[in-house]
Design an enzyme around this catalytic site. Structure first.
Site: not given
Ligand code: GRF
Length: 204
Positions: A16-17, A107-108, A126
């Site tokens: 989503s980001n 996530m790494r 974060h």
């Molecule tokens: C978000 O909550 C971000 O803060 C964290 O991982 C999540 C990623 O969400 N680091 P998305 O994959 O961008 O929806």
């Protein structure tokens, strides 16, 4: 002419980001709201997206939303794959003249050597008010702890995880009637506001 800031987004999951940053900054977007919203003096460009997970939703989403942005899958599931991942990532960085590495749900952990080589060029978001609730499941940890205020932090990446200098930070209030799900929605909404704002703050 204003210098173009080329970014590569690293993501492992939902995206989503990543999608939100593309919506805000990708020059070819057809989204009228996004175009209106965009700060035209800001020359940020999303040059590429890299995922370490082959079937991560982010890959398909970016391909659909912005077919002209190159999307790469570079395997990095265990530490043994890190060297290969970072080597390939460096060639992408060179090829696209990348100025900023944007972690968006990546996530790494990147190696100390890689982080030092790109000092102040890697940023992360974060879902807590760092230094509180570092690590995984930060939203749930804050909710379970019972804090009344949590939030979102954008920071520079340093070799220590979730610890670099803060660029932007915003508070999210946890109301009495919030559930974990409603809090997650509020946090993600805030993320979608402050990550583009952080990039503008650094580069505009
Ligand atoms: C978000 O909550 C971000 O803060 C964290 O991982 C999540 C990623 O969400 N680091 P998305 O994959 O961008 O929806």
């Amino acid at each position: 002419m204003q210098k173009k800031i080329n970014c590569v987004i690293l993501a492992s999951g939902n995206g989503s980001n990543a999608l939100n940053l593309i919506r805000k900054f990708h020059t070819d977007t057809k989204d009228a709201d996004a175009v209106e919203d965009r700060n035209i003096t800001c020359n940020i460009n999303i040059s590429a997206v890299v995922s370490n997970i082959e079937n991560a939703p982010v890959i398909e989403k970016v391909r659909l939303a912005a077919p002209d942005i190159p999307v790469f899958f570079l395997p990095y599931a265990s530490v043994s794959e890190r060297e290969y991942f970072e080597k390939e990532l460096e060639s992408i960085i060179r090829k696209y003249n990348i100025n900023c590495i944007v972690l968006a749900g990546f996530m790494r952990i990147l190696s100390k050597e890689f982080v030092s080589k790109f000092h102040n060029k890697i940023i992360n978001i974060h879902p807590s008010l760092l230094p509180a609730f570092k690590g995984k499941d930060a939203i749930k940890s804050a909710f379970d702890y019972g804090v009344k205020y949590t939030g979102v932090t954008v920071h520079y990446v340093t070799p220590e995880v979730d610890a670099g200098p803060v660029i932007c930070q915003e508070v999210v209030k946890i109301e009495e009637n919030d559930t974990l799900e409603s809090l997650e929605l509020k946090i993600h909404d805030m993320e979608h506001k402050i990550y583009p704002a952080a990039l503008k703050k650094i580069f505009a």
